[in-house]
Design a protein around this motif. Structure first.
Motif, PDB file in Angstrom:
ATOM      1  N   ARG A  33     -25.956  17.817  64.149  1.00  7.10           N
ATOM      2  CA  ARG A  33     -26.146  17.425  62.533  1.00  7.10           C
ATOM      3  C   ARG A  33     -26.762  18.713  61.702  1.00  7.10           C
ATOM      4  O   ARG A  33     -26.131  18.534  60.495  1.00  7.10           O
ATOM      5  CB  ARG A  33     -26.524  16.270  62.391  1.00  7.10           C
ATOM      6  N   ARG A  34     -27.907  18.782  62.257  1.00  7.97           N
ATOM      7  CA  ARG A  34     -29.150  19.824  60.479  1.00  7.97           C
ATOM      8  C   ARG A  34     -28.427  20.749  60.854  1.00  7.97           C
ATOM      9  O   ARG A  34     -27.648  21.496  59.553  1.00  7.97           O
ATOM     10  CB  ARG A  34     -29.874  20.225  61.478  1.00  7.97           C
ATOM     11  N   LEU A  35     -26.875  21.383  61.429  1.00 10.35           N
ATOM     12  CA  LEU A  35     -26.616  23.080  61.027  1.00 10.35           C
ATOM     13  C   LEU A  35     -25.408  22.303  59.888  1.00 10.35           C
ATOM     14  O   LEU A  35     -24.298  23.448  59.619  1.00 10.35           O
ATOM     15  CB  LEU A  35     -25.885  22.964  62.634  1.00 10.35           C
ATOM     16  N   PHE A  54     -35.746  26.152  51.966  1.00 14.14           N
ATOM     17  CA  PHE A  54     -36.492  27.350  52.961  1.00 14.14           C
ATOM     18  C   PHE A  54     -35.957  28.339  53.220  1.00 14.14           C
ATOM     19  O   PHE A  54     -34.372  28.414  53.113  1.00 14.14           O
ATOM     20  CB  PHE A  54     -36.645  27.122  54.445  1.00 14.14           C
ATOM     21  N   ASP A  55     -36.812  29.692  53.473  1.00 11.66           N
ATOM     22  CA  ASP A  55     -36.274  30.836  54.211  1.00 11.66           C
ATOM     23  C   ASP A  55     -35.272  30.952  54.936  1.00 11.66           C
ATOM     24  O   ASP A  55     -33.969  31.455  55.105  1.00 11.66           O
ATOM     25  CB  ASP A  55     -36.669  32.326  53.828  1.00 11.66           C
ATOM     26  N   VAL A  75     -24.277  26.713  52.661  1.00 12.46           N
ATOM     27  CA  VAL A  75     -23.724  27.960  52.395  1.00 12.46           C
ATOM     28  C   VAL A  75     -24.835  28.942  52.407  1.00 12.46           C
ATOM     29  O   VAL A  75     -25.773  28.825  51.381  1.00 12.46           O
ATOM     30  CB  VAL A  75     -22.179  28.208  52.073  1.00 12.46           C
ATOM     31  N   GLY A  76     -25.034  29.685  53.130  1.00  8.94           N
ATOM     32  CA  GLY A  76     -26.487  30.988  52.455  1.00  8.94           C
ATOM     33  C   GLY A  76     -27.562  30.509  52.940  1.00  8.94           C
ATOM     34  O   GLY A  76     -29.077  31.341  53.323  1.00  8.94           O
ATOM     35  N   SER A 108     -20.566  24.833  61.289  1.00  9.17           N
ATOM     36  CA  SER A 108     -21.338  24.830  60.599  1.00  9.17           C
ATOM     37  C   SER A 108     -21.500  25.830  58.787  1.00  9.17           C
ATOM     38  O   SER A 108     -21.015  27.036  59.199  1.00  9.17           O
ATOM     39  CB  SER A 108     -23.473  25.704  60.331  1.00  9.17           C
ATOM     40  N   GLU A 109     -22.054  25.166  57.809  1.00 15.91           N
ATOM     41  CA  GLU A 109     -21.245  26.426  56.591  1.00 15.91           C
ATOM     42  C   GLU A 109     -22.622  28.559  56.385  1.00 15.91           C
ATOM     43  O   GLU A 109     -23.222  28.818  56.089  1.00 15.91           O
ATOM     44  CB  GLU A 109     -21.104  26.099  55.515  1.00 15.91           C
TER      45      GLU A 109
END
Length: 270
Positions: free
Chosen positions: A158-160, A141-142, A165-166, A186-187
């Motif tokens: 956990r989601r983060l 997803f964007d 990356v990106g 988070s990356e």
């Protein structure tokens, strides 16, 4: 080839385990991180950030809970067995190499789970089962919008941690005060807003709802994940759909607790 933005449900074999505390550390005044280990975790699987395992707590005088067996009807307890208290928790992380399962406990009351966590020490034993399944949201997803109170922090963290990356993540979290904020590495590119109750009662919609209403959503295809008290999450979902025009299919909303209820957990679906 998997279709773009394809959300999938995955089922897992249900297995009962006894797991032992390896480490317990306070990561905020009202949040305790407990690391469990056991050889039985060798085949543990958790494919989504908001999975839930069921924890079985020993009753007073027990070293370990007496676990039920499994059959086609579900959990089966022996007639003379003292049934353990159970609660659902999010696997904050799992390290298959070390065989370590991490659970974060929100210490928000004197219930059996919070009381156990307050005194958790290495060597103590709990039971666990699950997760039975995973609701897997892809990383293509964007943007992602993550919303919740302190009960949602394990899933949000956990989601983060798992976003690549990106990826772009917008996060809105309500906690008791500045001291309850935790580090969530988070990356991804993360915009994080902390909302503080500062002595006001938890589980009232205004603070989180106002923050969501004031948010300008990015362009492109996004996905929303939100969890909090039942009335709060219902109000948030209504704002997202009715005022922000977010497709209901692009929202996963759950009530992790409810005023006056014990061990409440439900998904908000049409």
């Amino acid at each position: 080839m998997q279709e773009k933005h394809s959300v999938t449900r995955v089922r897992h074999p249900l297995k009962m385990r006894l797991i032992t505390v390896r480490k317990a550390e306070r990561i905020a005044p009202h949040m305790l991180r407990v690391t469990f280990a056991d050889e039985s975790l060798c085949d543990f699987t958790s494919a989504s950030h908001d999975d839930h395992v069921k924890l079985f707590f020993p009753t007073p005088g027990q070293v370990a809970p007496v676990l039920p067996t499994l059959d086609e009807s579900g959990l089966v307890y022996a007639d003379d067995a003292e049934r353990p208290v159970t609660r659902d928790y999010t696997p904050r992380s799992f390290d298959p190499v070390a065989g370590e399962l991490v659970i974060d406990f929100a210490l928000h009351g004197d219930g059996p789970a919070a009381s156990w966590a307050e005194q958790a020490r290495p060597g103590q034993t709990l039971g666990t089962a699950g997760p039975k399944g995973s609701f897997v949201v892809p990383d293509d997803f964007d943007w992602y919008l993550l919303i919740g109170d302190e009960t949602a922090l394990p899933a949000i963290g956990r989601r983060l941690a798992e976003l690549p990356v990106g990826a772009q993540a917008i996060v809105i979290v309500e906690v008791g005060g500045a001291g309850e904020e935790i580090v969530m590495p988070s990356e991804a590119q993360v915009s994080l807003s902390w909302l503080h109750r500062n002595g006001e009662a938890a589980g009232t919609p205004a603070r989180l709802v106002d923050a969501v209403r004031a948010l300008a959503l990015p362009d492109g295809e996004g996905y929303v994940w939100a969890a909090a008290e039942l009335s709060v999450i219902g109000a948030i979902r209504k704002v997202l759909v009715d005022e922000k025009g977010v497709d209901r299919k692009r929202i996963r909303a759950a009530s992790y607790w409810k005023h006056g209820a014990v061990a409440h957990h439900s998904a908000l679906e049409d």
